[in-house]
Design a protein around this motif. Sequence first.
Motif, mmCIF file in Angstrom:
data_model
loop_
_atom_site.group_PDB
_atom_site.id
_atom_site.type_symbol
_atom_site.label_atom_id
_atom_site.label_comp_id
_atom_site.label_asym_id
_atom_site.label_seq_id
_atom_site.Cartn_x
_atom_site.Cartn_y
_atom_site.Cartn_z
ATOM 1 N N GLU A 23 0.813 -1.212 0.000
ATOM 2 C CA GLU A 23 0.000 0.000 0.000
ATOM 3 C C GLU A 23 0.848 1.265 0.000
ATOM 4 O O GLU A 23 1.834 1.377 0.735
ATOM 5 C CB GLU A 23 -0.895 0.025 1.244
ATOM 6 N N SER A 24 0.438 2.211 -0.823
ATOM 7 C CA SER A 24 0.981 3.569 -0.747
ATOM 8 C C SER A 24 -0.159 4.500 -0.364
ATOM 9 O O SER A 24 -1.312 4.271 -0.747
ATOM 10 C CB SER A 24 1.588 3.988 -2.083
ATOM 11 N N PHE A 69 3.306 11.737 -0.576
ATOM 12 C CA PHE A 69 2.909 10.342 -0.674
ATOM 13 C C PHE A 69 3.944 9.481 0.038
ATOM 14 O O PHE A 69 5.092 9.880 0.213
ATOM 15 C CB PHE A 69 2.794 9.908 -2.135
ATOM 16 N N GLY A 70 3.525 8.299 0.459
ATOM 17 C CA GLY A 70 4.466 7.408 1.127
ATOM 18 C C GLY A 70 3.890 6.013 1.289
ATOM 19 O O GLY A 70 2.676 5.813 1.255
ATOM 20 N N GLY A 71 4.757 5.066 1.497
ATOM 21 C CA GLY A 71 4.409 3.669 1.677
ATOM 22 C C GLY A 71 5.670 2.856 1.512
ATOM 23 O O GLY A 71 6.466 3.113 0.595
ATOM 24 N N THR A 81 6.456 1.381 -2.077
ATOM 25 C CA THR A 81 6.734 2.360 -3.128
ATOM 26 C C THR A 81 7.962 3.207 -2.790
ATOM 27 O O THR A 81 8.644 3.681 -3.698
ATOM 28 C CB THR A 81 5.523 3.266 -3.389
ATOM 29 N N ASN A 82 8.267 3.378 -1.514
ATOM 30 C CA ASN A 82 9.528 4.033 -1.166
ATOM 31 C C ASN A 82 10.701 3.228 -1.728
ATOM 32 O O ASN A 82 11.638 3.780 -2.315
ATOM 33 C CB ASN A 82 9.684 4.148 0.351
ATOM 34 N N TRP A 127 5.059 -2.375 -9.466
ATOM 35 C CA TRP A 127 4.325 -2.300 -8.199
ATOM 36 C C TRP A 127 2.923 -2.858 -8.382
ATOM 37 O O TRP A 127 2.221 -2.487 -9.328
ATOM 38 C CB TRP A 127 4.280 -0.838 -7.742
ATOM 39 N N SER A 172 -0.761 -3.176 -6.509
ATOM 40 C CA SER A 172 -1.526 -2.602 -5.410
ATOM 41 C C SER A 172 -2.917 -2.219 -5.878
ATOM 42 O O SER A 172 -3.320 -2.505 -7.017
ATOM 43 C CB SER A 172 -0.815 -1.367 -4.844
ATOM 44 N N ILE A 204 3.624 8.260 -8.792
ATOM 45 C CA ILE A 204 4.525 7.110 -8.754
ATOM 46 C C ILE A 204 4.901 6.677 -10.166
ATOM 47 O O ILE A 204 6.041 6.284 -10.428
ATOM 48 C CB ILE A 204 3.895 5.970 -7.935
ATOM 49 N N ASP A 249 9.293 10.764 2.956
ATOM 50 C CA ASP A 249 9.582 9.331 3.034
ATOM 51 C C ASP A 249 10.608 8.871 2.005
ATOM 52 O O ASP A 249 11.314 7.891 2.221
ATOM 53 C CB ASP A 249 8.291 8.531 2.833
#
Length: 315
Positions: free
Chosen positions: A8-9, A30-32, A35-36, A50, A52, A67, A292
């Motif tokens: 999850e992001s 944004f962050g997760g 995905t980081n 990715w 999701s 992303i 992040d």
Amino acid sequence: MDVVTIGESMVVFTPTSPLMRYAHTYSRKFGGAETNVAIGLTRLGHDVGWISKVGDDEFGKSLLSFIRGEGVDVSQVKYDENASTGIYFKEIRHGGDVRVQYYRKNSAASHLSLKDINPDYIKRAKFLHLTGITPALSKSCYEAVLRAIHIAKEHGVKIIFDPNLRKKLWSEEEARRVLLELSGLADIVLPGVDEGKFMFGEEDPNKLCQLFLNQGATVVILKVGAKGAYYGTKDEVKLVHGFPVKTVIDPVGAGDGFAAGIISGLLDGMELEKVVERGNAVGAIATQVEGDFESLPDRDELFRFFHSTGDDINR
């Protein structure tokens, strides 16, 4: 495809005031974890996909566009018309006190299921990157992760697992059971010493490395904070010293930067000690800017960092 990751992001809101209770305005990012890592790898020149779900809402559309713009393949990300994109708030009081509050229950990503895992997509990868966050989101997410692992093993795709413990998402008993299970199914495990203590009741790095190897992994890389990280194989356990950071601005995402550096080094065929050095370097760089993943380096930036430390042979 070099790496496929699943998770999850979310949309991240950070108050412009250090104390959230007094804040009137927020920055949106944004962050997760997954995905980081994906973004960290694309910046280092690797091909990453990715898997999701995001909400069929403005946050989801913005997140997906962002992303994609970072070079991550999002062809396996689906919109969910019946659930929202997850949100979290990050309050940075100072570098040593960062508080995070999640609003992700019943989010779109928590609806990820077996039908969202495309075998043809995973079998193209060299590595499958997973964290302990995704199976904690829901039973269907847990089943999806196991399905992805089965596909990877069937097609010789190496599995990299970061326990990334989130106690708020599930009971300690379930967390321990699943994290031990997935650690045993992975080829390479990237725990922190605190996660090792949670899982095994042990905090000695040498013993923890052996315990993770006994679970089934061929390599364990154990993070020990600013000191660096140990790597353990059947032949040796060794500490690789970290890089000093004068001022930590935002530590959130440093572990994901570390993972990106590790996977990048593995993809480049580096010796294990140099792989861990790269992980330590990217993790250190990640703490020096708010966000992040914002400060995750490209190859030129990573080279300059090593050069500044007197170790300019690493890239």
